[in-house]
Every structure is written in structure tokens, then in C-alpha cells.
Design an enzyme around this catalytic site. Sequence first.
Site, PDB file in Angstrom:
ATOM      1  N   TRP A  19       0.851  -1.196   0.000  1.00 29.37           N
ATOM      2  CA  TRP A  19       0.000   0.000   0.000  1.00 29.37           C
ATOM      3  C   TRP A  19       0.890   1.251   0.000  1.00 29.37           C
ATOM      4  CZ3 TRP A  19      -1.909   2.706   4.877  1.00 29.37           C
ATOM      5  CH2 TRP A  19      -2.791   3.735   4.565  1.00 29.37           C
TER       6      TRP A  19
ATOM      7  N   ALA B  75      -7.012  -4.630   6.981  1.00 28.56           N
ATOM      8  CA  ALA B  75      -7.841  -3.453   6.671  1.00 28.56           C
ATOM      9  C   ALA B  75      -9.115  -3.822   5.928  1.00 28.56           C
ATOM     10  CB  ALA B  75      -7.024  -2.462   5.843  1.00 28.56           C
TER      11      ALA B  75
END
Length: 397
Positions: A130, A214
Site C-alpha cells: 500500500w 484493513a
Amino acid sequence: MFENLAPRPTDPIMAIMEKCKADTRAEKIDLGVGVYKDAAGQTVILESVKKAEALWGAEETTKSYVGTVGNQDFCQDMLELMLGKDNPAITEGRIGAAQAAGGSGALRLGAELLAVVAPNATVWASNPTWANHIPLISSAGLKMDSYPYYNRETLGVDFEDMLSHLNDKAARGDVVLLHGCCHNPTGADLSPAQWDELAGFMLQRGLTPYVDLAYFGLGRGMSEDTYGLRKLVATVPEVLLAASCSKNFALYRERVGLVAAITATADKSAIARSQFGAIQRKIISMPPDHGAAIVTRILRDEPLRKLWISELDAMRERMLGLRAQLSDALNVQGGETMAAAVKNQNGMFSTLPLSKEQAEALRSEHAVYLMNSGRINIAGANSENIPRLAEAILAVI
Ligand code: LMR
């Protein structure tokens, strides 16, 4: 003094989000930032959240401070959700947790804790990872490096390379950042057998897992998406965890997250929690309460919890349906590998084998917004625009 300020480059994900917002073409397809969208292209507030907010609005009696570690009921509920109520780490009191300002706040608190206990450790991140992992974690003063993960030819995980790289390069006491599920940006996850092998490897090599969870619930299901975390917690004595409620509760702007240190012995968990509190106090003093209160309200109320699970299932199933549809549309000569990958990958993201120039052409010529890395957010598509999306992708490759 401000005359000395130089502009900084915008975060690549936020930059694509802004570009897409500014595009006035009605036919644009927004596959950029990782937010779930329904078939009408809206990121709606979940019904379970709306109901919980109404109930909570009537029940809440004060807006006084909660404290530097935030809402501990929320932490308990979240840990039980991810690990299972009877998980020995929970029943033996081996988890020190704090509520955090979103998954990012949690990642940063975890990194700051590492800077206290293991300042010389290297944090190994997957290549790619990410876009905000490296800025967030290295800002705590930690060294970072990367391990091979995604093969841009097969569009799968290079598991053997990952293990052999970590085996050769990582030192005992180093930390390995792992995406618990729905790998961002690739959607390529480890299989249960690979998690089993990785857990044994981490134990044997003395490496500490730092799990970023997440997107749980949005990949293949709650138990499938938490398999890796549970395996690591059962195998390795110490695990660091950062979790987010942005996506699965669609509470993005409320900033709801959790950081937890799973410790080898119960006497260390309260110390870890107090460290999180002290660190948080120095950065933001304490996390915002509203979103965490709503999550707790939902998880402790059977009908609301059932409603939330059904909404989560619907989001996940819609994305799986879109994946299948895009896969079928890409399954022509030259698109077969992409087609198979898009179908098998998990969660919101896939990384297509596109160059920066091809991504730019998709944006400018086809009004398809994706990251320069080739990352797409499948939830930004819908069944009507998928044929055009597939045609555009095939046209640029
Ligand atoms: C993403 O990867 O697009 C999301 O996690 C949003 C963000 O903050 O980057």
C-alpha cells in the site's frame, strides 16, 4: 519562515482521487481510491450504522474524554471478531490493545511501539505494498526494506521467492509487515497452506509478524479473511496487529481502527497497552470516539450485528460478481492471465500488468481512473460499464 516551504508531491492515491473528481465526463469509471461503491456508484452509509447511530444518539450521555487508549469495549469486540472469543491469546489476557484513528493511526502506533522496543529492527514490506505503508511506518524512524511478493507476469504471489528472500536477508528480531487478506494493491493473497508454512517459518527464523487487516470480511468471508492472523497468533509468540473499520463498516471518515500487541505472557499486555496510550497522547492525545462507539453498538446488539453481517456479505458478493464479469470479458486472446487473476484475487484490488503510460491512456482516452501501478478497485465498476472497461483495458495492452 513559510517562504522556505517547498511543495511536496501528493500521495499517488489521493492524486488519482482528485483527478477523477475533476473529470466532468459522465461516462468516467472510478477505479482509484479504495472505497466500496454500490451499483449506483455511491458509497452509502450502512443501514446497520444508521440504526446504531440513531440508538446511540439517544443513549449517549456525555462527550467527555474517553482516554488515551480509547474505547476498550470496542477493542475487546474487535479482537473477538477477528480472533474468535475463545482464542487463547484473549482468554489468557495476552493482548494489549488501543483504539486508533483509523487503520493508518493503528499502523503508526504499532510502528512507534516498534521504535521503542526494537529501534534497530528492519520492517520488511511486500513489493508492492500500500502506497502509504512506507511513509507511515518509516516516519516512526524505523528502517524499511522489501521482500518479493507479486509476480507481474503470473499475477500471483511469488511465495518461494518471498520466503527465500526473507530467509537470506532478514535478521532475527526483524519485523515482517503482512496484509492479513485482500492484499493492497494486488488482491493476491496467501493460501491457507502458505499461511501455515509462513507461520512456521516466522517462528523458526525469530521474525515478528506485523499484520495489517484493513479489509477483513470483504475477501472470501470473515473466517477465511482472518485465517492468516489466527494462524500467526497460534504459532508465533508475539504479533503486532493493525486493523481498520473503514471498509467493512464503511466508516471511512470516522477514522476507526485498532492496534494490538499480542504478547508472549499476560504480564506484558497491560504494559503494551500503556505504551500505546503514552504514544497516542504524544501524537493526537486520544482517538475520536464516535465511530468506535457505533461499531461496539452494532457488535453488541444481535439484530444489528446480523444486519451488518448481511450488508458485509452483500458488499463482498457484489465484488465477487464484478470480478467474475470482468474476468469473462477479459478472457480473450492476450487477456487470459489477467482474466484468471481478476477472478481469483480477493477484495477490492487487483494489479493489472499495465505500464504507467497505459494507465495514463486509460484515464485520458477512456475516462477509466486507475493507479499508475495498474491497481484497480473493482468496486468502482458496475455491470453496465464492465464491457466498456474490458474493451478499454484490452485496447491499451
Ligand atoms: C486505498 O488504498 O486506496 C485506501 O486504503 C485509501 C487510502 O487511504 O489510501
